[in-house]
Design a protein around this motif. Structure first.
Motif, PDB file in Angstrom:
ATOM      1  N   GLY A 126       0.807  -1.223   0.000  1.00  0.00           N
ATOM      2  CA  GLY A 126       0.000   0.000   0.000  1.00  0.00           C
ATOM      3  C   GLY A 126       0.839   1.271   0.000  1.00  0.00           C
ATOM      4  N   ILE A 127       2.011   1.205   0.610  1.00  0.00           N
ATOM      5  CA  ILE A 127       2.893   2.380   0.615  1.00  0.00           C
ATOM      6  C   ILE A 127       3.311   2.729  -0.818  1.00  0.00           C
ATOM      7  CG2 ILE A 127       5.218   3.178   1.279  1.00  0.00           C
ATOM      8  CD1 ILE A 127       3.385   3.192   3.646  1.00  0.00           C
ATOM      9  N   LEU A 128       3.585   1.686  -1.600  1.00  0.00           N
ATOM     10  CA  LEU A 128       4.008   1.919  -2.985  1.00  0.00           C
ATOM     11  C   LEU A 128       2.841   2.427  -3.828  1.00  0.00           C
ATOM     12  CD1 LEU A 128       6.154  -1.316  -3.323  1.00  0.00           C
ATOM     13  CD2 LEU A 128       6.999   1.009  -3.005  1.00  0.00           C
ATOM     14  N   HIS A 129       1.664   1.835  -3.636  1.00  0.00           N
ATOM     15  CA  HIS A 129       0.495   2.294  -4.396  1.00  0.00           C
ATOM     16  C   HIS A 129       0.173   3.749  -4.078  1.00  0.00           C
ATOM     17  CE1 HIS A 129      -0.005  -1.692  -5.782  1.00  0.00           C
ATOM     18  NE2 HIS A 129      -0.411  -2.187  -4.637  1.00  0.00           N
ATOM     19  N   ALA A 130       0.353   4.118  -2.818  1.00  0.00           N
ATOM     20  CA  ALA A 130       0.022   5.481  -2.401  1.00  0.00           C
ATOM     21  C   ALA A 130       1.169   6.452  -2.708  1.00  0.00           C
ATOM     22  CB  ALA A 130      -0.305   5.503  -0.911  1.00  0.00           C
ATOM     23  N   LYS A 131       2.244   5.921  -3.264  1.00  0.00           N
ATOM     24  CA  LYS A 131       3.440   6.726  -3.542  1.00  0.00           C
ATOM     25  C   LYS A 131       3.865   7.483  -2.284  1.00  0.00           C
ATOM     26  CE  LYS A 131       2.157   7.163  -8.436  1.00  0.00           C
ATOM     27  NZ  LYS A 131       0.750   6.827  -8.650  1.00  0.00           N
ATOM     28  N   ALA A 132       3.950   6.737  -1.199  1.00  0.00           N
ATOM     29  CA  ALA A 132       4.166   7.347   0.115  1.00  0.00           C
ATOM     30  C   ALA A 132       5.523   6.981   0.711  1.00  0.00           C
ATOM     31  CB  ALA A 132       3.041   6.918   1.057  1.00  0.00           C
ATOM     32  N   THR A 133       6.480   6.596  -0.121  1.00  0.00           N
ATOM     33  CA  THR A 133       7.766   6.174   0.445  1.00  0.00           C
ATOM     34  C   THR A 133       8.475   7.330   1.167  1.00  0.00           C
ATOM     35  OG1 THR A 133       8.716   6.521  -1.738  1.00  0.00           O
ATOM     36  CG2 THR A 133       8.222   4.268  -1.156  1.00  0.00           C
ATOM     37  N   LYS A 134       8.381   8.516   0.593  1.00  0.00           N
ATOM     38  CA  LYS A 134       9.047   9.659   1.237  1.00  0.00           C
ATOM     39  C   LYS A 134       8.403   9.954   2.580  1.00  0.00           C
ATOM     40  CE  LYS A 134      11.207  12.179  -2.496  1.00  0.00           C
ATOM     41  NZ  LYS A 134      10.550  11.532  -3.685  1.00  0.00           N
ATOM     42  N   GLU A 135       7.083   9.932   2.609  1.00  0.00           N
ATOM     43  CA  GLU A 135       6.363  10.227   3.855  1.00  0.00           C
ATOM     44  C   GLU A 135       6.680   9.177   4.916  1.00  0.00           C
ATOM     45  OE1 GLU A 135       5.195  10.458   0.827  1.00  0.00           O
ATOM     46  OE2 GLU A 135       4.709  12.595   0.719  1.00  0.00           O
ATOM     47  N   LEU A 136       6.814   7.920   4.480  1.00  0.00           N
ATOM     48  CA  LEU A 136       7.152   6.858   5.432  1.00  0.00           C
ATOM     49  C   LEU A 136       8.546   7.097   6.007  1.00  0.00           C
ATOM     50  CD1 LEU A 136       6.663   4.088   6.798  1.00  0.00           C
ATOM     51  CD2 LEU A 136       7.691   3.033   4.768  1.00  0.00           C
ATOM     52  N   ALA A 137       9.498   7.364   5.117  1.00  0.00           N
ATOM     53  CA  ALA A 137      10.876   7.596   5.570  1.00  0.00           C
ATOM     54  C   ALA A 137      10.909   8.773   6.539  1.00  0.00           C
ATOM     55  CB  ALA A 137      11.777   7.865   4.363  1.00  0.00           C
ATOM     56  N   GLY A 138      10.177   9.819   6.198  1.00  0.00           N
ATOM     57  CA  GLY A 138      10.169  11.018   7.031  1.00  0.00           C
ATOM     58  C   GLY A 138       9.539  10.768   8.393  1.00  0.00           C
ATOM     59  N   ALA A 160       9.166   7.849  10.023  1.00  0.00           N
ATOM     60  CA  ALA A 160       9.979   6.936  10.844  1.00  0.00           C
ATOM     61  C   ALA A 160      11.160   7.680  11.449  1.00  0.00           C
ATOM     62  CB  ALA A 160      10.462   5.764   9.995  1.00  0.00           C
ATOM     63  N   LEU A 161      11.764   8.539  10.632  1.00  0.00           N
ATOM     64  CA  LEU A 161      12.937   9.280  11.092  1.00  0.00           C
ATOM     65  C   LEU A 161      12.557  10.274  12.186  1.00  0.00           C
ATOM     66  CD1 LEU A 161      15.878   9.170  10.188  1.00  0.00           C
ATOM     67  CD2 LEU A 161      15.440  11.148   8.719  1.00  0.00           C
ATOM     68  N   LYS A 162      11.481  11.008  11.945  1.00  0.00           N
ATOM     69  CA  LYS A 162      11.090  12.028  12.920  1.00  0.00           C
ATOM     70  C   LYS A 162      10.627  11.377  14.223  1.00  0.00           C
ATOM     71  CE  LYS A 162       8.160  16.002  13.768  1.00  0.00           C
ATOM     72  NZ  LYS A 162       6.881  16.661  13.481  1.00  0.00           N
ATOM     73  N   ALA A 163       9.800  10.349  14.105  1.00  0.00           N
ATOM     74  CA  ALA A 163       9.244   9.734  15.315  1.00  0.00           C
ATOM     75  C   ALA A 163      10.200   8.721  15.938  1.00  0.00           C
ATOM     76  CB  ALA A 163       7.914   9.056  14.982  1.00  0.00           C
ATOM     77  N   ASP A 189      18.994   1.381   3.393  1.00  0.00           N
ATOM     78  CA  ASP A 189      19.977   2.261   4.022  1.00  0.00           C
ATOM     79  C   ASP A 189      19.344   3.248   5.005  1.00  0.00           C
ATOM     80  OD1 ASP A 189      18.619   3.379   1.918  1.00  0.00           O
ATOM     81  OD2 ASP A 189      20.391   4.221   0.906  1.00  0.00           O
ATOM     82  N   HIS A 190      18.032   3.159   5.180  1.00  0.00           N
ATOM     83  CA  HIS A 190      17.367   4.028   6.155  1.00  0.00           C
ATOM     84  C   HIS A 190      17.729   3.568   7.568  1.00  0.00           C
ATOM     85  CE1 HIS A 190      14.150   5.964   8.446  1.00  0.00           C
ATOM     86  NE2 HIS A 190      13.860   6.702   7.372  1.00  0.00           N
ATOM     87  N   PRO A 191      18.054   4.509   8.469  1.00  0.00           N
ATOM     88  CA  PRO A 191      18.502   4.083   9.805  1.00  0.00           C
ATOM     89  C   PRO A 191      17.462   3.279  10.584  1.00  0.00           C
ATOM     90  CG  PRO A 191      18.203   6.483   9.671  1.00  0.00           C
ATOM     91  CD  PRO A 191      18.152   5.957   8.285  1.00  0.00           C
ATOM     92  N   TYR A 192      16.192   3.416  10.245  1.00  0.00           N
ATOM     93  CA  TYR A 192      15.170   2.665  10.990  1.00  0.00           C
ATOM     94  C   TYR A 192      14.633   1.460  10.222  1.00  0.00           C
ATOM     95  CZ  TYR A 192      15.433   6.244  14.508  1.00  0.00           C
ATOM     96  OH  TYR A 192      15.898   7.065  15.502  1.00  0.00           O
ATOM     97  N   TYR A 193      15.344   1.081   9.178  1.00  0.00           N
ATOM     98  CA  TYR A 193      14.927  -0.088   8.389  1.00  0.00           C
ATOM     99  C   TYR A 193      15.331  -1.380   9.100  1.00  0.00           C
ATOM    100  CZ  TYR A 193      14.667  -3.528   4.657  1.00  0.00           C
ATOM    101  OH  TYR A 193      14.364  -4.651   3.923  1.00  0.00           O
ATOM    102  N   PHE A 194      14.342  -2.270   9.293  1.00  0.00           N
ATOM    103  CA  PHE A 194      14.653  -3.518   9.987  1.00  0.00           C
ATOM    104  C   PHE A 194      14.208  -4.777   9.252  1.00  0.00           C
ATOM    105  CE2 PHE A 194      15.781  -0.700  13.377  1.00  0.00           C
ATOM    106  CZ  PHE A 194      16.833  -1.366  13.986  1.00  0.00           C
ATOM    107  N   GLY A 195      13.968  -4.671   7.953  1.00  0.00           N
ATOM    108  CA  GLY A 195      13.849  -5.892   7.171  1.00  0.00           C
ATOM    109  C   GLY A 195      12.456  -6.474   6.999  1.00  0.00           C
ATOM    110  N   MET A 196      12.443  -7.610   6.337  1.00  0.00           N
ATOM    111  CA  MET A 196      11.188  -8.250   5.927  1.00  0.00           C
ATOM    112  C   MET A 196      10.728  -9.278   6.961  1.00  0.00           C
ATOM    113  SD  MET A 196      10.343 -10.109   2.293  1.00  0.00           S
ATOM    114  CE  MET A 196      11.186 -11.664   2.506  1.00  0.00           C
TER     115      MET A 196
END
Ligand SMILES: Cc1ncc(C[n+]2csc(CCOP(=O)(O)OP(=O)(O)O)c2C)c(N)n1
Ligand SMILES: [Mg+2]
Lengths: 167, 539
Positions: free
Chosen positions: B211-223, B225-228, B245-252
């Protein structure tokens, strides 16, 4: 499992009924009855569907129905806030001896005799399910040759219309 | 104008530049209209199933609606697997089928099939056009329904006589579809509740899906996660929702995901699920998924909420919008300890890479592929071990895409999907990862690739087996049956050479990168065949 009555407004065109019945069978929802007909707006049909299931199933049914583009609106019709009716036609054996007593029962239930033959009577009765059930049980000893029911149909009580009810 | 011409006019109004199709008697008027118009490119596939998969690859690469065309009867039934595949992964498609003449319908005439009926269980919506005058409106509705709300395939079945009918082109400016009103904006009250929960959480975790990809929301997700400061895991379909490479990325997560990601889900006290249906593969069939967590579920499809997961706070709406609203309302959380805990679990787990002589290690190769391709690369993967090797090892970063069939798991997806991707983005590198089984399920598309000179690199993992099934049988039954394809497998290099492609066989992991570079730089269709040990494991 609880019984729920839901009323569904749908687009009145071909294919809609199969979409809805397909959804029920595919997802394993149990239907007791489904009745459908045109509404005051000829482009819209209204279905009354009686289903069995717990609250999870009921919610799933409503959500999945709502996903169909042809479905315009869905409301649950709770027993205390609605009137339920069903029509039954019964063809019962009725000879010389039993005819009078059957007619008596028919009158008590405010049912109608709509066809007569030398050996049978055909009775039309409407009502809620308990009334119909009682009537059918009383007819059984005479011999029911044929029975057909329309399935339940329902409206909410009071002056509200389905279009004004929240889902 | 003729209704067939109106169809093409509608395609142009929807900015459709390319259609993927296969002709036949019941679409002759439409094909004639396409020829006459000349502005919409037609990619002739070699099988209708591939037309839908290609349209899917096209849609996922461009972010617009993909279009596929087939004739009535067998053309229509051949489309079915593609449609079901797209439906399960919520891909926006418009599929046009020809139908027999209106006056013959319902009589089982030549090439008549009830395609709206047949596809009904796995299609977002469908139309059987009986009135040619309505066609322009129906076309507009179809594109609207396919691309809004939760995207999905929409089918328009058009009898051949309807295509030939003369109509006046009338299209409403505004569509009025009374049964279709997807919720876009998240409920403000629910978002406030979600924020309150987040503020009190010690171990929050975000779990995202496609759903993140369909909503074209990758930037908002990255932002967000980083802020919160909230760690993020994802499902298979959520690959690419966040860069590795996102600091809060923890995999599948999931049955084929990573142990540390699954452990994270088990330990979180608050799980924010976004655009994921979290079906059996994602929960690893455990039934104790997120057992310590309260759940906030954000999805554009209300029917997904509460279906597979008990939910405390449902938020229906567009992920991009809702993430922005959450971002605006949140202050950084104190999650240092929790993040460190997750990181330490992750760092303890290590997938060992073994190298066996004469074989390529596919896991290493996919990590190496990450070094070779650029950040714009579109990679498709098929189904089987090759898919999971890719899902687990190919590093997603930049604007890379990894397209696969997640929901239906349809073998034969990757080759035609790559065709769609390359047609959509000729300047991007496109690599189709595939097993020796799946390759043979779509290898007829080599013809499409050749005819259109599509510089796709096919990365074939040849283990002479239906490897994924081999592994399941080995594990579950101790013996294998019906999975050995060694004897029937062709000389794959010779096969692609017959289509005029180049090919190279790699039998050693360390040779892979150089071969792959040559393939990518050739600017031509290219096969890189990696010989893989039949006993290689998926995880
Ligand atoms: C159309 C279709 N048929 C059958 C399956 C079941 N299936 C899943 S994985 C797999 C094996 C795939 O073999 P291959 O393409 O060689 O890939 P590998 O697992 O060896 O990498 C099969 C048969 C499927 N997913 N799709
Ligand atoms: Mg294989």
């Amino acid at each position: 499992m609880d019984r729920h009555v839901i009323s569904v407004l749908v687009e009145n065109h071909s294919g809609v009924l199969s979409r809805i019945s397909g959804l029920f069978s595919r997802r394993g929802y149990n239907i007791d009855s489904l009745s459908v007909g045109e509404t005051e707006d000829a482009s819209i049909s209204r279905m009354t569907i009686v289903v069995r299931g717990d609250s999870y199933i009921l919610e799933q049914i409503k959500k999945q129905l709502n996903k169909l583009v042809d479905v315009i609106k869905i409301v649950s019709l709770a027993p205390e806030a609605s009137v339920y009716r069903e029509l039954v036609l019964v063809k019962v054996e009725a000879g010389e001896k039993t005819r009078a007593s059957i007619t008596g029962i028919v009158n008590i239930f405010r049912a109608n005799i709509i066809d007569v033959s030398p050996s049978t009577l055909t009775v039309e009765i409407t009502g809620d399910q308990s009334k119909l059930q009682a009537f059918i049980e009383l007819m059984q000893p005479y011999g029911i040759k044929e029975l057909v029911r329309t399935g339940l149909t329902a409206l909410q009580r009071g002056d509200q219309q389905i279009s004004q009810v929240g889902q | 104008m003729k209704a067939a011409d109106a169809i093409v006019k509608c395609l142009q109004k929807e900015n459709v530049e390319v259609v993927f199709g296969y002709p036949g008697g019941a679409v002759l008027p439409l094909y004639d209209a396409l020829r006459n118009n000349g502005m919409v490119r037609h990619i002739l596939v070699r099988h209708e199933q591939a037309a839908v998969h290609s349209a899917s690859g096209y849609a996922r690469t461009t972010g617009s609606v993909g279009v596929a065309i087939g004739t009535s009867g067998p053309g229509a039934t051949n489309l079915i697997t593609g449609i079901a595949t797209a439906y399960m992964d919520s891909i926006p498609l418009v599929i046009i089928t020809g139908q027999v003449r209106t006056d013959l319908m319902g009589r089982d005439v030549f090439q008549e099939v009830d395609i709206t009926g047949a596809t009904e269980p796995f299609i977002k919506h469908s139309y059987l056009v009986r009135n040619a005058q309505q066609l322009p409106r129906i076309m507009k509705e179809a594109f609207h329904i396919a691309s809004t709300g939760r995207p999905g395939p929409v089918l328009i079945d058009i009898p051949v006589d309807i295509q030939n009918t003369r109509i006046e082109f009338n299209q409403p400016d505004e569509l009025q579809i009374r049964g279709y009103k997807p919720t876009f904006e998240g409920h403000v009250g629910q978002i406030k509740r979600a924020l309150r929960k987040l503020r009190h959480s010690k171990k929050p975790l975000i779990c995202v899906g496609g759903g993140i990809l369909h909503a074209k929301a990758t930037k908002e997700l990255a932002g967000f996660a980083l802020k919160a400061r909230i760690p993020v895991v994802h499902t298979l379909m959520g690959i690419g929702a966040m860069g590795v490479d996102h600091p809060y990325y923890f995999g599948m997560i999931g049955s084929h995901g990573f142990a540390h990601a699954n452990r994270g889900v088990g330990q979180a006290d608050l799980l924010v699920v976004i655009g994921a249906r979290v079906a059996d593969r994602a929960t690893a069939g455990s039934g104790i998924f997120a057992k310590n967590a309260e759940i906030i579920h954000i999805d554009i499809d209300p029917a997904e909420i509460g279906k597979n997961l008990g939910t405390l706070i449902p938020v229906v709406g567009d992920a991009k919008h809702i993430l922005q609203q959450l971002s605006d309302g949140i202050e950084p959380l104190e999650t240092e300890e929790w993040v460190a805990e997750l990181a330490s679990i992750r760092d303890r787990v290590h997938t060992e890479i073994h190298n066996k002589p004469g074989f390529v290690n596919p896991k290493q190769v996919l990590r190496d592929l990450g070094e070779v391709v650029d950040d714009q690369a579109v990679v498709t993967a098929d189904v089987g071990q090759n898919q999971l090797w890719a899902a687990r090892n190919f590093p997603m970063q930049g604007d890379r895409k990894l397209l696969m069939s997640g929901g239906l798991g349809t073998m034969g997806y990757s080759l035609p999907a790559a065709v769609g991707a390359k047609v959509a983005a000729p300047d991007r590198q496109v690599v189709a990862i595939v097993g020796d089984g799946g390759f043979q399920m779509s290898m007829f598309e080599l013809g499409t690739i050749a005819q259109n000179r599509l510089a796709i690199v096919i990365l074939l993992f040849n283990n002479s087996r239906l490897g994924m099934v081999r592994e399941l049988q080995d594990r579950g039954y101790g013996e294998t049956f019906g999975i050995d394809i060694t004897d029937g497998n062709p000389d794959f290099i010779a096969l692609v050479q017959a289509y005029g492609f180049q090919g190279v066989q790699v039998t050693n992991t360390k040779d892979f990168s150089a071969s792959m570079r040559v393939a990518l730089e050739s600017g031509k269709p290219y096969l890189v065949e990696c010989i893989v040990d039949a006993k290689e494991s998926t995880l």
